[in-house]
Design a protein around this motif. Structure first.
Motif, mmCIF file in Angstrom:
data_model
loop_
_atom_site.group_PDB
_atom_site.id
_atom_site.type_symbol
_atom_site.label_atom_id
_atom_site.label_comp_id
_atom_site.label_asym_id
_atom_site.label_seq_id
_atom_site.Cartn_x
_atom_site.Cartn_y
_atom_site.Cartn_z
ATOM 1 N N TYR A 1 0.870 -1.181 0.000
ATOM 2 C CA TYR A 1 0.000 0.000 0.000
ATOM 3 C C TYR A 1 0.900 1.221 0.000
ATOM 4 O O TYR A 1 1.798 1.338 0.843
ATOM 5 C CB TYR A 1 -0.896 0.015 1.237
ATOM 6 C CG TYR A 1 -1.997 -1.019 1.211
ATOM 7 C CD1 TYR A 1 -3.282 -0.695 0.790
ATOM 8 C CD2 TYR A 1 -1.742 -2.335 1.606
ATOM 9 C CE1 TYR A 1 -4.285 -1.645 0.773
ATOM 10 C CE2 TYR A 1 -2.745 -3.290 1.584
ATOM 11 C CZ TYR A 1 -4.018 -2.937 1.162
ATOM 12 O OH TYR A 1 -5.008 -3.885 1.138
ATOM 13 N N SER B 1 9.822 -5.004 -3.474
ATOM 14 C CA SER B 1 9.260 -6.081 -4.297
ATOM 15 C C SER B 1 10.318 -7.111 -4.656
ATOM 16 O O SER B 1 10.080 -8.325 -4.576
ATOM 17 C CB SER B 1 8.631 -5.486 -5.558
ATOM 18 O OG SER B 1 8.100 -6.498 -6.376
ATOM 19 N N ASN C 1 -6.588 -3.224 -10.113
ATOM 20 C CA ASN C 1 -5.568 -2.449 -9.397
ATOM 21 C C ASN C 1 -5.750 -0.948 -9.605
ATOM 22 O O ASN C 1 -5.583 -0.151 -8.672
ATOM 23 C CB ASN C 1 -4.180 -2.873 -9.858
ATOM 24 C CG ASN C 1 -3.826 -4.279 -9.431
ATOM 25 O OD1 ASN C 1 -4.275 -4.759 -8.399
ATOM 26 N ND2 ASN C 1 -3.016 -4.959 -10.227
ATOM 27 N N LEU D 1 -0.289 -6.078 -5.291
ATOM 28 C CA LEU D 1 -0.737 -4.737 -4.942
ATOM 29 C C LEU D 1 -1.954 -4.854 -4.034
ATOM 30 O O LEU D 1 -2.880 -5.615 -4.321
ATOM 31 C CB LEU D 1 -1.102 -3.945 -6.195
ATOM 32 C CG LEU D 1 0.052 -3.486 -7.093
ATOM 33 C CD1 LEU D 1 -0.478 -2.652 -8.246
ATOM 34 C CD2 LEU D 1 1.084 -2.693 -6.301
ATOM 35 N N TYR D 2 -1.927 -4.137 -2.951
ATOM 36 C CA TYR D 2 -3.030 -4.119 -1.981
ATOM 37 C C TYR D 2 -3.250 -5.543 -1.443
ATOM 38 O O TYR D 2 -2.287 -6.210 -1.096
ATOM 39 C CB TYR D 2 -4.291 -3.538 -2.622
ATOM 40 C CG TYR D 2 -4.022 -2.278 -3.398
ATOM 41 C CD1 TYR D 2 -3.615 -1.128 -2.738
ATOM 42 C CD2 TYR D 2 -4.126 -2.220 -4.781
ATOM 43 C CE1 TYR D 2 -3.352 0.043 -3.440
ATOM 44 C CE2 TYR D 2 -3.852 -1.059 -5.497
ATOM 45 C CZ TYR D 2 -3.462 0.062 -4.819
ATOM 46 O OH TYR D 2 -3.183 1.210 -5.504
ATOM 47 N N HIS E 1 -6.504 1.948 -6.794
ATOM 48 C CA HIS E 1 -5.651 3.131 -6.715
ATOM 49 C C HIS E 1 -6.489 4.404 -6.802
ATOM 50 O O HIS E 1 -6.292 5.359 -6.032
ATOM 51 C CB HIS E 1 -4.618 3.083 -7.844
ATOM 52 C CG HIS E 1 -3.785 4.317 -7.973
ATOM 53 N ND1 HIS E 1 -2.833 4.676 -7.040
ATOM 54 C CD2 HIS E 1 -3.761 5.285 -8.924
ATOM 55 C CE1 HIS E 1 -2.252 5.808 -7.418
ATOM 56 N NE2 HIS E 1 -2.809 6.200 -8.548
ATOM 57 N N HIS F 1 2.521 -5.379 -9.461
ATOM 58 C CA HIS F 1 3.652 -5.168 -8.557
ATOM 59 C C HIS F 1 4.949 -4.927 -9.316
ATOM 60 O O HIS F 1 5.890 -4.345 -8.770
ATOM 61 C CB HIS F 1 3.803 -6.369 -7.616
ATOM 62 C CG HIS F 1 4.295 -7.600 -8.280
ATOM 63 N ND1 HIS F 1 3.451 -8.468 -8.946
ATOM 64 C CD2 HIS F 1 5.546 -8.124 -8.403
ATOM 65 C CE1 HIS F 1 4.164 -9.465 -9.433
ATOM 66 N NE2 HIS F 1 5.423 -9.280 -9.138
ATOM 67 N N LEU G 1 0.919 2.290 -10.697
ATOM 68 C CA LEU G 1 1.271 0.872 -10.688
ATOM 69 C C LEU G 1 0.071 0.065 -11.168
ATOM 70 O O LEU G 1 -1.016 0.143 -10.597
ATOM 71 C CB LEU G 1 1.673 0.419 -9.285
ATOM 72 C CG LEU G 1 3.008 0.937 -8.744
ATOM 73 C CD1 LEU G 1 3.234 0.430 -7.333
ATOM 74 C CD2 LEU G 1 4.162 0.490 -9.639
#
Length: 634
Positions: free
Chosen positions: A264, A282, A331, A295-296, A335, A405, A402
């Motif tokens: 995050y 990452s 994603n 992501l998240y 965002h 990832h 993004l």
């Protein structure tokens, strides 16, 4: 010359172009002729150009999840050297983390107060020989209070002018701070303090912060550290302080074990950290810890994909590119949801306003296979990478999106989508402005009116009353904001919000009494106001697109589709009906989004989020102006 060759269509076209643009003895005449020809061409096709700009902008937005607009992430700062060190975190440190966890579970079971928890954290830091203190805080407006604990491990190899932070909040970000405890996150911070003090590798001070609550505790601590005053915040001053904080890592580990680590990174008011920090983590997570990164909390990337499976043909549904499209779209939506509201996606988001690059590591709860051992190694290696910095992160991107990832879009890949719509609104606004200054009418060429011809009458455009209306809409927006803030902050009465919105929606109805201008040489107020409205909307989108692209994209959708269709009518019921449509667009968030409204005003009162004042003072007046265009006489 052959006659058939002379009459060839291409040959005729070339001759016509040569006649129009052939050089003359007077170059100024040729320049004026070309300008007139170009202006005439643009004027004739202005409507088509405007539609084309809208289509290009909206199609570009739909294409953002396509893989062709993204590229792989990479490390810009050579000094970072991620995943290039041997880690020393071992199973003995895991046992230490387990012991801390047992103490925290006992505190949870006995329903310990903030002060009791803080005393335990303070005693554990002091047992390790690390200088630590307690900070109490209270927000006077909401009555929210708590107790933070912080400790500073002095750098054995540096002057103490630079620092990095490891933090964990008592409440997890699960459910946006719905009450889930972050016990293992706090245990990890305590175990890391015990582990890191045994090594002399650190060139920067390491600050450990265990904040109370979810966002409020860290907000109070950061304000104290940077000596920022806030009228509704009563806080203790910090007893110790270190150097300039460069980076921060927040640990959120709510479950027993985890399968993936989520990232995050959205901050308050849409700010983002330097991308190098996320890219390093990452790589470290995958190659040092062996833990996949998402992501998240999007472990199931097909969640949005399965929702459309029922109405998409199977031939298209099974295509690899379509699955990738919906994964990236999921994603991007997440965002947008954070950046539009300006709400931080975790505790890390509060650091960004002080130019501190930070993000939250979220251990996605699962039955396995990872636990304290994996997250300890990953955090240690990440700290070693942050420790390598010789200056603030600056080489990589601060404006990016993004899509996965390891995939991102540069600012030049997504920014033009909103810019095209902004330009289209400006072009249409200027077109309405020019059209308002002329009136086409027919005049008789003879007394018997046997024949007529068209004539253009130049008209005055009344600017002063329009400026008064525009300023009045912004005054209404400001009063709406103050009224809602008072209702929520002091009386804490959400039920009054719809009545407040209804009151302000009825104020412009008095404009129905304005009669049309009797003279033909004055343009109608509705046309001039529409020109102002479209140009103002275009300007707002153009400014916001740099600061917060997600908010600009939402404005492009909500304003770009609706404002161009505002128009007056001879029928009063039709004018009222159109006005009601725009009022619903302007104030529906008050009627059907009470939770969103309450959260937005809480962010404004406590954190300083801009979303609530922006909606009331910028968005509502723009839509209200379009509604007034419908109320004014044609």
């Amino acid at each position: 010359m052959d006659q058939t060759q002379y009459h060839h269509p291409l040959r005729r076209l070339l001759l016509r172009l040569h006649e129009r643009f052939k050089p003359t003895k007077n170059k100024s005449i040729a320049l004026v002729r070309r300008r007139k020809a170009l202006l005439s061409l643009l004027t004739r096709h202005l409507r088509s150009i405007n539609i084309l700009l809208f289509l290009v902008g909206y199609l570009w937005m739909l294409s953002l999840p396509l893989s062709y607009l993204s590229r792989g992430t990479y490390i810009d700062e050579n000094a970072l050297q991620p995943s290039q060190v041997n880690t020393y975190w071992n199973w003995g440190d895991v046992h230490t983390a387990d012991r801390y966890l047992e103490h925290l579970e006992r505190l949870r079971d006995m329903n310990a107060t903030s002060d009791q928890r803080a005393e335990f954290f303070l005693s554990e830091f002091q047992k390790l020989g690390i200088l630590s203190y307690i900070q109490k805080y209270r927000f006077s407006a909401s009555g929210m209070d708590g107790t933070n604990v912080y400790a500073s491990l002095a750098s054995p190899r540096g002057p103490g002018t630079e620092a990095m932070i490891i933090s964990a909040s008592w409440l997890s970000r699960t459910g946006e701070g719905d009450g889930t405890l972050n016990l293992r996150g706090v245990s990890t911070v305590l175990a890391l303090a015990n582990f890191l003090k045994g090594y002399s590798l650190w060139a920067k001070d390491i600050i450990f912060v265990v904040s109370d609550g979810y966002l409020d505790g860290m907000h109070a601590w950061l304000n104290s550290y940077h000596d920022v005053s806030q009228s509704n915040l009563i806080r203790d001053n910090l007893m110790i302080s270190s150097g300039v904080i460069w980076t921060a890592l927040n640990i959120d580990y709510p479950g027993h074990s985890f399968s993936h680590l989520g990232v995050y990174f959205e901050g308050l008011n849409g700010r983002l950290p330097n991308q190098d920090l996320i890219n390093c983590f990452s790589r470290i997570s995958r190659f040092t810890g062996g833990v996949p990164v998402v992501l998240y909390d999007h472990v199931d990337s097909a969640k949005l994909y399965t929702k459309v499976a029922s109405w998409v043909p199977s031939v298209i549904l099974n295509h690899v590119d379509l699955k990738s499209y919906f994964s990236r779209l999921q994603n991007i939506f997440r965002h947008f949801s954070y950046q539009v509201q300006g709400r931080p996606s975790g505790v890390h988001g509060l650091f960004h306003r002080f130019r501190i690059d930070a993000f939250t590591v979220y251990a996605f709860p699962a039955s396995g296979p990872h636990g304290f051992h994996a997250i300890g190694r990953i955090v240690e290696s990440t700290l070693r990478t942050m420790n390598n910095l010789l200056e603030r992160l600056h080489a990589s991107f601060f404006f990016y999106m993004l899509t996965d990832h390891d995939q991102f879009m540069k600012i030049g890949s997504y920014l033009p989508s909103a810019i095209f719509i902004s330009v289209a609104l400006m072009v249409q606004g200027l077109q309405v402005w020019v059209s308002a200054s002329y009136l086409r009418r027919k005049i008789m060429t003879s007394e018997k009116a046997v024949s007529t011809k068209e004539n253009w009458l130049k008209r005055k455009r009344p600017v002063t009353p329009i400026l008064a209306i525009v300023l009045g809409t912004y005054a209404v927006g400001g009063l709406l904001f103050l009224s809602m803030e008072t209702s929520l902050s002091y009386s804490n009465n959400e039920k009054t919000l719809p009545y407040i919105a209804l009151l302000f929606a009825c104020l412009p109805l008095s404009l129905l009494a304005i009669p049309p201008y009797p003279e033909d040489d004055v343009a109608p107020l509705s046309s001039v106001l529409k020109a102002f409205n479209l140009c103002l909307a275009s300007t707002v989108i153009s400014i916001i697109v740099i600061l917060n692209f997600s908010l600009a994209a939402l404005l492009s959708l909500s304003l770009g589709i609706t404002l161009p269709f505002s128009s007056s009518s001879m029928s009063i019921p039709m004018r009222l009906l159109k006005y009601i449509g725009y009022i619903i667009l302007a104030l529906s968030w008050v009627l059907w989004g009470s939770q969103l409204t309450t959260t937005a005003f809480w962010d404004w009162e406590i954190l300083g989020g801009w979303f609530a004042p922006f909606v009331c003072i910028v968005y509502v007046p723009l839509v209200l102006q379009a509604g007034i265009v419908c109320l004014l006489p044609p």
